[in-house]
Structures are given as C-alpha cells and as structure tokens.
Scaffold this active site. Structure first.
Site, PDB file in Angstrom:
ATOM      1  N   ARG A  39      28.120 -86.989   3.727  1.00 26.21           N
ATOM      2  CA  ARG A  39      29.483 -86.692   3.288  1.00 26.21           C
ATOM      3  C   ARG A  39      30.479 -86.843   4.441  1.00 26.21           C
ATOM      4  O   ARG A  39      30.255 -86.329   5.541  1.00 26.21           O
ATOM      5  CB  ARG A  39      29.540 -85.275   2.715  1.00 26.21           C
ATOM      6  N   GLU A  55      23.135 -91.140  -3.092  1.00 24.22           N
ATOM      7  CA  GLU A  55      23.085 -90.987  -4.550  1.00 24.22           C
ATOM      8  C   GLU A  55      21.765 -91.497  -5.115  1.00 24.22           C
ATOM      9  O   GLU A  55      21.198 -90.887  -6.028  1.00 24.22           O
ATOM     10  CB  GLU A  55      24.262 -91.715  -5.207  1.00 24.22           C
ATOM     11  N   LEU A  98       8.813 -89.323  -0.973  1.00 19.12           N
ATOM     12  CA  LEU A  98      10.040 -88.892  -1.652  1.00 19.12           C
ATOM     13  C   LEU A  98       9.908 -88.980  -3.171  1.00 19.12           C
ATOM     14  O   LEU A  98      10.666 -88.355  -3.902  1.00 19.12           O
ATOM     15  CB  LEU A  98      11.223 -89.740  -1.184  1.00 19.12           C
ATOM     16  N   TYR A 138      26.120 -93.303 -14.054  1.00 21.93           N
ATOM     17  CA  TYR A 138      26.420 -92.163 -13.181  1.00 21.93           C
ATOM     18  C   TYR A 138      26.613 -92.603 -11.735  1.00 21.93           C
ATOM     19  O   TYR A 138      27.592 -92.238 -11.082  1.00 21.93           O
ATOM     20  CB  TYR A 138      25.320 -91.101 -13.238  1.00 21.93           C
ATOM     21  N   ASP A 156      26.593 -85.186 -12.823  1.00 25.13           N
ATOM     22  CA  ASP A 156      25.187 -84.934 -12.480  1.00 25.13           C
ATOM     23  C   ASP A 156      24.768 -83.604 -13.105  1.00 25.13           C
ATOM     24  O   ASP A 156      25.508 -83.003 -13.891  1.00 25.13           O
ATOM     25  CB  ASP A 156      24.994 -84.938 -10.957  1.00 25.13           C
TER      26      ASP A 156
END
Length: 365
Positions: A39, A55, A98, A138, A156
């Site tokens: 961010r 994302e 992951l 999205y 989300d």
C-alpha cells in the site's frame, strides 16, 4: 426469499446520511489505515504492479500469510517486466506453500502479456485490465480504483460483510452479490476512489469482523441497520456450504541414498506444473490394490512399506486422504520416464504444494 422481498427489508436511509457516509469513511481511514507492504503511503502514488501482485496473492488468502511472499516476489522481481521475463518454474517455486496454484500460473501469464503486449505498463481502465489473463471483475476494479483512482468499487469479502450489515441485505450469498455491489457503490466518495475502497476493506478487517464486531468504534455505526436490530453477526446471509466427496489415493516416496524421486504435474488442472512424488489417481471409489498398481517401477527396488496413518488435506472442492508407501532404490537406479531424482537437501527449492510437503515429511519420517 426473493430479491424483491429482500430489498423491501433493507432500510432506505435518508439522503443526508447516504452523502455523509463516504466522508465519514475517509476521515476514519485517514486516522486508522493499515500499513501494508503493497500500500502506498499517504500522498504517494500507488504502484500498479504492487497493487496487482497483492490482489492476486490475497485471493482466498490472509494478509498475514501473503506478506512474506509479497516481499520475496518484489525483492526478486521488482517490476512486472522482470516478472514477465522470469520462467514459470521459478515463479511456481517462489509461490510454493501459498496455495491455489492456478493463481501463480495466471500471475505469470499476465506478467508476460503486460511485458510483451503493453510495454510493461498496466492498462489504466477496468476494461483494459479485464482483457489480461487471470484478471476478473473484482481484481480489475481493485487495480483501477487503487492504482489509477478510477471511480469504481471492488467488493471483496470484507466489503461484502460491511455492506450486508450496514443495509441488512437479507438475500443469501452468492445471489446477493449484485445487490451488494450496487449498495457498495453508494459509499464511493467523489474523489479518492482507491481510498474509499481501501477504507471499507480496512473497516471489515479490523472493526466489522465476522465475529464480535467492534461496532462502538465503527464510523458508520449510527445508521447501521444490522446493529440497530442487534443482528450484526448474522450477516452476510449465506447458503449452507456443500462439502465435496472425500477422495483417496496413494503416494509413493522412493529414495536413492539422499535423493528423492519426483515428477511434475501436468501444466493444466489441479496443482498444475507443481512438483510431486509419484502417486495414484485420487478417487472417491478408492481401491488399495488398484492404487498400488500405479506405483513407479524401478530395477532393484526394495519392497514397498506402507506407513502407519494417512496424510489428510482439504482442497476447495474436496477433502483428500493419501496412504504413503516407501521404498529404497539401488544407487544406480534410473528414474522412470517423466520423473527425476532430486537431492532431499534441496527440496525447499522445488515447487512443492502443501499436500506434497505433508506426504514427503510423513514418508521420510
């Protein structure tokens, strides 16, 4: 319950309240925004590459789990061009652990497309982003809003929860998604679209949590319909989950001294391109004898030993149980076609999914 009936049960707040919400959200966000590695700091311009990468990684995965992987990726590949020039094998190795590995393949395909077809520059519109591999509605909205400040609202799981409570959306998910999308759009400020979206994400992550939401700290608590009725934790409404049918199979852990026999899964399909030990099909109607017939064949192989217990793993659509057989190969035994020997000491460098890590740990124990 029909969508018409559900909408009737939603309160229609006063226009003045509706106009105040975006302002209240942004004021709260400016004080309480989370510090996340992807961010941009206040006043800084967001990097589309970091937004996109985060994302994709955050799909069906927690912020806590994603953090270390994100840092590893940007250290290795600092921009989309560097990632687009990597190899898929390297990307899969970095992604190992992951989960949801189709994301890694889509990530790589998208990086290649942006590098080759867009000169390493991400499109700045939802439509342009949607045209890229692995980017759905999205993700396109999230990148467009956060990276390019396009006036759109990505929805989300966190935003879904906030909105469904704020307006008491009675319709069950997933049918309620279009309605929630419409209502979420009313929370967009006239400017700072990316911050509006991230404010709602942070609100859902830190205040409007699934259980025991901290309503007294919420900037929107005074006109939250669910809070007024004391029904916060019952939203969003969800249809009962359908659990997949249990599948079973066998995995074969073969060692040659300090080496392990492995192969790569087919590029397409579940765990595509990942590394695994040889194994049988995973079937609901599992048969031990039939599964064992799929064991790899090597000259001079010792007798198969079945390990006590089973390895369990849960995929999105089904749970899995694997019995593990072990055997030792002669020093000069060649790997069967399509398989290879790898040093056990370097297994950390292989693109092993979690289920295979469990299998190998069980087999080598």
């Amino acid at each position: 319950m029909s969508s018409t009936t559900a909408r009737k049960k939603e309160r229609s707040p006063a226009a003045s309240t509706s106009l105040a919400r975006p302002t209240l959200l942004l004021a709260w966000y400016d004080r309480h925004r989370r510090r996340l590695p992807w961010r941009a700091a206040p006043g800084e311009t967001s990097d589309p590459y970091r937004v996109w990468l985060s994302e994709i990684m955050l799909q069906q995965t927690t912020v806590k789990a994603v953090g270390p992987y994100f840092e590893k990726f940007v250290a290795r590949w600092p921009d989309v061009t560097a990632l687009g020039r990597a190899s898929l094998d390297d990307v899969l190795r970095m992604w190992a652990g992951l989960g949801y590995y189709s994301r890694a393949r889509n990530l790589y395909a998208c990086a290649v497309a942006v590098t080759r077809e867009h000169g390493g520059v991400f499109p700045d519109t939802e439509a342009g982003l949607r045209a890229l591999p692995g980017i759905g509605p999205y993700t396109a909205a999230a990148i467009a809003a956060i990276a390019f400040d396009r006036r759109t609202m990505p929805v989300d799981g966190n935003i879904e929860r906030v909105v469904s409570r704020l307006f008491a959306v009675e319709e069950e998910l997933p049918q309620a998604k279009p309605r929630i999308q419409q209502l979420a759009a009313t929370l967009l400020a006239d400017s700072r679209a990316g911050d509006s979206a991230q404010a709602l994400m942070d609100l859902g992550a830190s205040i409007c949590t699934p259980k025991k939401p901290a309503c007294s700290l919420c900037p929107l608590n005074e006109d939250c319909t669910a809070r007024a009725h004391g029904t916060q934790e019952s939203f969003p409404r969800k249809a009962p989950k359908k659990s997949g049918t249990l599948r079973r199979g066998a995995a074969f852990v073969v060692t040659r001294g300090d080496e392990l026999l492995v192969r790569s899964r087919p590029e397409k399909g579940l765990l595509g391109g990942m590394t695994e030990v040889p194994g049988s099909d995973w079937l609901a109607g599992h048969d031990d004898a039939a599964a064992k017939q799929q064991a790899p064949e090597l000259k001079g192989l010792s007798r198969w030993q079945r390990k006590v217990g089973v390895v369990t793993h849960v995929f999105t659509h089904f749970p899995l149980e694997l019995v593990v057989y072990t055997a030792k190969a002669e020093a000069r035994a060649r790997a069967p076609e399509g398989m290879r020997w790898v040093p056990i000491a370097t297994l950390a460098d292989e693109a092993l999914p979690n289920v295979m890590r469990k299998v190998i740990a069980h087999g080598l124990d």
